[in-house]
Design a protein around this motif. Structure first.
Motif, short mmCIF file in Angstrom:
data_model
loop_
_atom_site.label_atom_id
_atom_site.label_comp_id
_atom_site.label_asym_id
_atom_site.label_seq_id
_atom_site.Cartn_x
_atom_site.Cartn_y
_atom_site.Cartn_z
N PRO A 86 -11.23 -7.02 -8.89
CA PRO A 86 -11.33 -6.86 -10.35
C PRO A 86 -10.61 -5.59 -10.81
CG PRO A 86 -13.45 -6.42 -9.28
CD PRO A 86 -12.52 -6.90 -8.22
N GLU A 87 -9.92 -5.67 -11.94
CA GLU A 87 -9.11 -4.54 -12.42
C GLU A 87 -9.95 -3.39 -12.96
OE1 GLU A 87 -6.02 -5.55 -15.14
OE2 GLU A 87 -5.10 -7.02 -13.77
N ASP A 88 -11.21 -3.68 -13.30
CA ASP A 88 -12.02 -2.63 -13.94
C ASP A 88 -12.87 -1.85 -12.94
OD1 ASP A 88 -13.74 -4.67 -13.31
OD2 ASP A 88 -14.89 -4.54 -15.18
N ARG A 89 -12.59 -2.00 -11.66
CA ARG A 89 -13.35 -1.25 -10.65
C ARG A 89 -12.41 -0.36 -9.85
NH1 ARG A 89 -18.35 -4.14 -10.66
NH2 ARG A 89 -18.38 -4.56 -12.88
N PRO A 90 -12.89 0.85 -9.48
CA PRO A 90 -12.02 1.73 -8.70
C PRO A 90 -11.73 1.18 -7.31
CG PRO A 90 -14.22 2.68 -8.95
CD PRO A 90 -14.17 1.45 -9.81
N VAL A 91 -10.54 1.45 -6.85
CA VAL A 91 -10.09 1.03 -5.53
C VAL A 91 -9.81 2.25 -4.68
CG1 VAL A 91 -8.24 -0.13 -4.24
CG2 VAL A 91 -9.14 -1.14 -6.35
N HIS A 92 -10.38 2.25 -3.49
CA HIS A 92 -10.24 3.35 -2.54
C HIS A 92 -9.37 2.86 -1.39
CE1 HIS A 92 -12.43 5.93 0.73
NE2 HIS A 92 -11.26 6.43 0.42
N LEU A 93 -8.25 3.55 -1.16
CA LEU A 93 -7.35 3.16 -0.07
C LEU A 93 -7.51 4.16 1.07
CD1 LEU A 93 -5.10 1.35 1.00
CD2 LEU A 93 -3.45 2.80 -0.21
N MET A 94 -7.85 3.62 2.22
CA MET A 94 -8.15 4.48 3.37
C MET A 94 -6.93 4.65 4.27
SD MET A 94 -11.93 3.01 4.24
CE MET A 94 -11.63 1.38 3.54
N GLY A 95 -6.66 5.90 4.64
CA GLY A 95 -5.66 6.16 5.67
C GLY A 95 -4.22 6.21 5.19
N VAL A 96 -3.99 6.32 3.90
CA VAL A 96 -2.64 6.42 3.32
C VAL A 96 -2.65 7.64 2.40
CG1 VAL A 96 -0.94 5.25 1.86
CG2 VAL A 96 -2.41 3.89 3.37
N GLY A 97 -1.73 8.52 2.47
CA GLY A 97 -0.62 8.57 3.37
C GLY A 97 0.22 9.78 2.98
N ASP B 206 3.33 5.76 -4.79
CA ASP B 206 3.58 4.31 -4.84
C ASP B 206 2.28 3.52 -4.90
OD1 ASP B 206 6.32 4.45 -4.93
OD2 ASP B 206 6.60 4.25 -2.78
N CYS B 207 1.29 3.93 -4.14
CA CYS B 207 0.03 3.19 -4.13
C CYS B 207 -0.75 3.42 -5.43
CB CYS B 207 -0.80 3.55 -2.91
SG CYS B 207 -0.01 3.00 -1.36
N ALA B 208 -0.64 4.61 -6.00
CA ALA B 208 -1.25 4.85 -7.32
C ALA B 208 -0.60 3.94 -8.35
CB ALA B 208 -1.11 6.32 -7.72
N ALA B 209 0.72 3.76 -8.23
CA ALA B 209 1.43 2.86 -9.15
C ALA B 209 0.95 1.42 -9.00
CB ALA B 209 2.94 2.94 -8.91
N GLU B 210 0.42 1.09 -7.82
CA GLU B 210 -0.12 -0.26 -7.58
C GLU B 210 -1.58 -0.37 -8.03
OE1 GLU B 210 1.58 -2.85 -6.70
OE2 GLU B 210 3.44 -1.77 -6.31
N GLY B 211 -2.14 0.74 -8.51
CA GLY B 211 -3.49 0.68 -9.06
C GLY B 211 -4.58 1.32 -8.20
N VAL B 212 -4.19 1.97 -7.10
CA VAL B 212 -5.19 2.63 -6.27
C VAL B 212 -5.69 3.89 -6.99
CG1 VAL B 212 -5.60 3.82 -4.08
CG2 VAL B 212 -4.25 1.70 -4.13
N ASP B 213 -7.00 4.10 -6.92
CA ASP B 213 -7.62 5.22 -7.63
C ASP B 213 -8.01 6.37 -6.72
OD1 ASP B 213 -7.98 3.91 -10.39
OD2 ASP B 213 -8.87 2.45 -9.03
N LEU B 214 -8.38 6.06 -5.47
CA LEU B 214 -8.93 7.07 -4.57
C LEU B 214 -8.23 6.97 -3.22
CD1 LEU B 214 -12.60 6.08 -5.36
CD2 LEU B 214 -11.59 8.26 -6.02
N PHE B 215 -8.03 8.13 -2.61
CA PHE B 215 -7.34 8.17 -1.31
C PHE B 215 -8.12 9.05 -0.33
CE2 PHE B 215 -4.12 7.50 -4.52
CZ PHE B 215 -3.29 6.54 -3.97
N ASP B 216 -8.01 8.73 0.94
CA ASP B 216 -8.35 9.73 1.96
C ASP B 216 -7.46 9.49 3.16
OD1 ASP B 216 -10.09 8.58 4.40
OD2 ASP B 216 -10.57 7.46 2.57
N CYS B 217 -7.05 10.58 3.78
CA CYS B 217 -6.08 10.49 4.87
C CYS B 217 -6.12 11.78 5.66
CB CYS B 217 -4.68 10.27 4.28
SG CYS B 217 -3.41 10.00 5.53
N VAL B 218 -5.86 11.68 6.95
CA VAL B 218 -5.85 12.86 7.80
C VAL B 218 -4.58 13.69 7.64
CG1 VAL B 218 -7.29 11.76 9.57
CG2 VAL B 218 -4.80 11.69 9.79
N LEU B 219 -3.57 13.12 6.99
CA LEU B 219 -2.23 13.72 7.02
C LEU B 219 -2.19 15.21 6.65
CD1 LEU B 219 0.61 12.42 7.72
CD2 LEU B 219 1.04 12.63 5.29
#
Ligand SMILES: [Zn+2]
Length: 167
Positions: free
Chosen positions: A32-43, A50-63
């Motif tokens: 659903p577009e109205d819920r936050p999306v958390h992308l794990m391990g990127v980047g 690029d992933c924010a442009a795809e609609g990702v809201d939250l990130f975590d990564c070891v980088l």
């Protein structure tokens, strides 16, 4: 199922960049577009834009912290490999544009290099705090760019920055 947010994981594990983005788009399309999306391990910084442009809201990564522990420091002025002899007598902070505890705390590149080379944990900690601050600055810029409808311009800047980092 009405979850308050959704996580996407299992990407950026060796596939090429375009496959990663294709998989992300496929997963995003089912959420659903109205819920936050958390992308794990990127980047990388460019991945984040690029992933924010795809609609990702939250990130975590070891980088940022892993790079810091290996002496690879990210600044808007360009990359720093802190173990390099160029920094042996460099009294500047890592970045003039940074307010992290290392840069604002008066730690000179030469001293950070010394801490790194002598495997003092304080060195890894300060360098990690710096790289994390770089990422929080990056995400602040992503939010500003989205609000100003200027994400393409930011992408160009970060893409050019990435080329410098690779050089
Ligand atoms: Zn800093």
């Amino acid at each position: 199922m009405g979850f308050p947010g959704f996580g996407i994981g299992g990407l950026s594990v060796g596939e090429d960049r375009e496959d990663m983005l294709t998989s992300l788009r496929a997963a995003q399309g089912a959420l659903p577009e109205d819920r936050p999306v958390h992308l794990m391990g990127v980047g990388t910084p460019l991945d984040i834009v690029d992933c924010a442009a795809e609609g990702v809201d939250l990130f975590d990564c070891v980088l940022p912290t892993r790079n810091a522990r290996h002496g690879s420091i990210m600044t808007w002025e360009g990359p720093i490999r802190i173990k390099g002899t160029a920094y042996e007598t460099d009294t500047r902070p890592l970045s003039e544009q940074c307010d992290c505890p290392a840069c604002a705390g008066g730690f000179q590149r030469a001293f950070l290099r010394h801490l790194f080379r002598t495997k003092e944990a304080l060195g890894w900690q300060l360098l990690s705090l710096h790289n994390i601050r770089f990422y929080t600055q990056l995400l602040a810029r992503v939010r500003e760019a989205i609000a100003a409808d200027a994400l393409d311009e930011l992408r160009e800047e970060v893409s050019a920055w990435s080329e410098r980092d690779r050089a």
